[in-house]
Design an enzyme around this catalytic site. Structure first.
Site, PDB file in Angstrom:
ATOM      1  N   CYS A 150       2.459  -2.257 -10.115  1.00 44.14           N
ATOM      2  CA  CYS A 150       2.512  -0.939  -9.460  1.00 44.14           C
ATOM      3  C   CYS A 150       1.279  -0.197  -9.961  1.00 44.14           C
ATOM      4  O   CYS A 150       0.979  -0.243 -11.167  1.00 44.14           O
ATOM      5  CB  CYS A 150       3.782  -0.195  -9.865  1.00 44.14           C
ATOM      6  SG  CYS A 150       3.782   1.581  -9.469  1.00 44.14           S
ATOM      7  N   HIS A 164       0.661   2.787 -10.526  1.00 40.39           N
ATOM      8  CA  HIS A 164       0.887   3.838 -11.524  1.00 40.39           C
ATOM      9  C   HIS A 164       0.850   3.268 -12.952  1.00 40.39           C
ATOM     10  O   HIS A 164       0.432   3.965 -13.882  1.00 40.39           O
ATOM     11  CB  HIS A 164       2.262   4.494 -11.320  1.00 40.39           C
ATOM     12  CG  HIS A 164       2.323   5.510 -10.219  1.00 40.39           C
ATOM     13  ND1 HIS A 164       2.250   5.176  -8.896  1.00 40.39           N
ATOM     14  CD2 HIS A 164       2.459   6.866 -10.264  1.00 40.39           C
ATOM     15  CE1 HIS A 164       2.347   6.271  -8.158  1.00 40.39           C
ATOM     16  NE2 HIS A 164       2.475   7.313  -8.961  1.00 40.39           N
ATOM     17  N   ASP A 180      -2.320   6.481  -1.890  1.00 35.94           N
ATOM     18  CA  ASP A 180      -1.184   5.977  -2.673  1.00 35.94           C
ATOM     19  C   ASP A 180      -0.031   6.959  -2.471  1.00 35.94           C
ATOM     20  O   ASP A 180      -0.242   8.067  -1.954  1.00 35.94           O
ATOM     21  CB  ASP A 180      -1.574   5.903  -4.162  1.00 35.94           C
ATOM     22  CG  ASP A 180      -0.403   5.458  -5.047  1.00 35.94           C
ATOM     23  OD1 ASP A 180       0.285   4.483  -4.683  1.00 35.94           O
ATOM     24  OD2 ASP A 180      -0.155   6.096  -6.088  1.00 35.94           O
ATOM     25  N   THR A 198       3.584  -1.030  -3.116  1.00 36.39           N
ATOM     26  CA  THR A 198       4.769  -0.861  -2.269  1.00 36.39           C
ATOM     27  C   THR A 198       4.345  -0.684  -0.806  1.00 36.39           C
ATOM     28  O   THR A 198       4.918  -1.300   0.098  1.00 36.39           O
ATOM     29  CB  THR A 198       5.580   0.362  -2.750  1.00 36.39           C
ATOM     30  OG1 THR A 198       5.711   0.297  -4.166  1.00 36.39           O
ATOM     31  CG2 THR A 198       6.948   0.391  -2.109  1.00 36.39           C
ATOM     32  N   CYS A 248      -1.627   0.971  -3.290  1.00 35.71           N
ATOM     33  CA  CYS A 248      -0.203   1.051  -3.608  1.00 35.71           C
ATOM     34  C   CYS A 248       0.427  -0.302  -3.268  1.00 35.71           C
ATOM     35  O   CYS A 248       0.320  -0.757  -2.124  1.00 35.71           O
ATOM     36  CB  CYS A 248       0.415   2.160  -2.752  1.00 35.71           C
ATOM     37  SG  CYS A 248       2.191   2.294  -2.896  1.00 35.71           S
TER      38      CYS A 248
HETATM   39  N1  DGL Z   1       1.944   3.247  -6.957  1.00 28.91           N
HETATM   40  C1  DGL Z   1       2.853   2.611  -6.088  1.00 28.91           C
HETATM   41  C2  DGL Z   1       2.792   1.087  -6.159  1.00 28.91           C
HETATM   42  O1  DGL Z   1       1.797   0.534  -6.520  1.00 28.91           O
HETATM   43  C3  DGL Z   1       4.266   3.059  -5.943  1.00 28.91           C
HETATM   44  C4  DGL Z   1       4.960   3.984  -6.829  1.00 28.91           C
HETATM   45  C5  DGL Z   1       6.091   4.623  -6.059  1.00 28.91           C
HETATM   46  O2  DGL Z   1       5.794   5.545  -5.299  1.00 28.91           O
HETATM   47  O3  DGL Z   1       7.241   4.164  -6.189  1.00 28.91           O
HETATM   48  O4  DGL Z   1       3.731   0.426  -5.794  1.00 28.91           O
END
Ligand code: DGL
Length: 286
Positions: A198, A200, A21, A86, A84
């Site tokens: 996301c 996070h 990630d 993104t 992740c």
């Molecule tokens: N954890 C990541 C996601 O699922 C991205 C967070 C980031 O680095 O902007 O998109």
């Protein structure tokens, strides 16, 4: 090269599963992976030296994703989970072309489950700017029934606040971005479903729940991604212990690497996945 014993790339069923990630967000996915496959070993790379991905360009994220996948393959990973949203949106197609024989599992916002379970037809999706602007997400959105009201809110700053374990900023951003897509009560257009797009964001689930009315369903993708990874490994005969009759405590090991500060990853693991903690090692930025 990682500074731990190298494993042959063809380690077979005994090899670890690689997970990466932009930082610590993938811990929400790793937790689900360990629950689903408690006998598997994992290698986790937090690319915290380059986070946040969501506010960077696609080419940058693709280049990081190639580098991290190559690193995991060099360590003998039998599968790679792109933990992740993104990076999945920007890079997973290209990664699959580069490594056609490697099971590569990505994550995407849980729009389909949200569409199936909403009663009011009003759904909020919170994700990074990179995910929401991606062609992959736009396609997913276009596949949903036109009568659904799907509000997509980019959450600049939030992944960073979580990355820094900054409780005050986390509370501020969660409240702020929910306000942007409400009202959540006493309105015919109030959403009844929140998609955390996301990896996070599920780490601060309690914060979301404390801000939302109790009838709102909060969706993330940890469990479905773990299920998909399990299915792929089972299909190709690469699961360590395919026939566990009932859930057991995870006993597999996790090797931890970061391109950011080692203490930072250690603190995050202690906080969110203490049962899997172990020494974290620095990974050269490239
Ligand atoms: N954890 C990541 C996601 O699922 C991205 C967070 C980031 O680095 O902007 O998109």
């Amino acid at each position: 090269m990682l500074n731990s014993p190298l494993q042959a790339p063809d380690a077979g069923a005994s090899g670890p599963i690689g997970v990466f990630d932009s930082g610590i967000g993938g811990l929400s996915i790793l937790k689900a992976l360990r629950q689903r496959m408690p006998r598997e070993d994992f290698i986790y790379i937090a690319d915290s030296g380059h986070a946040p991905y969501g506010e960077r360009g696609d080419e940058f994220v693709r280049e990081r994703s190639r580098f991290l996948t190559q690193t995991l393959v060099d360590q003998g990973a039998k599968a790679v989970v792109v933990a992740c949203n993104t990076a999945t949106a920007a890079a997973v197609q290209e990664l699959r072309l580069h490594w056609p024989h490697l099971p590569l599992i990505g994550v995407e916002p849980a729009l389909k489950p949200a569409a199936l379970q909403t009663r009011t037809g009003h759904i909020t999706v919170l994700a990074t700017r990179g995910t929401l602007n991606s062609a992959k997400f736009q396609q997913l959105l276009a596949q949903q029934a036109p009568e659904l009201d799907i509000r997509c809110q980019p959450c600049d700053g939030l992944a960073d606040a979580i990355e820094n374990l900054d409780d005050r900023q986390i509370a501020h951003y969660c409240r702020h971005y929910l306000d942007q897509t409400g009202p959540w009560l006493n309105a015919p257009s109030a959403p009844d479903t929140l998609v955390l797009g996301c990896t996070h964001y599920p780490l601060v689930l309690q914060q979301w729940l404390s801000e939302l009315p109790p009838h709102v369903t909060v969706l993330d993708t940890g469990a479905p991604v773990a299920e998909q990874t399990h299915r792929r490994l089972l299909q190709i005969g690469q699961l360590r212990q395919p026939d566990l009759a009932e859930p057991v405590e995870p006993t597999g090991l996790v090797r931890w690497y970061t391109t950011g500060k080692v203490e930072h990853l250690e603190r995050a693991v202690q906080h969110w996945l203490p049962e899997a903690s172990g020494p974290c090692q620095p990974l050269p930025k490239r």
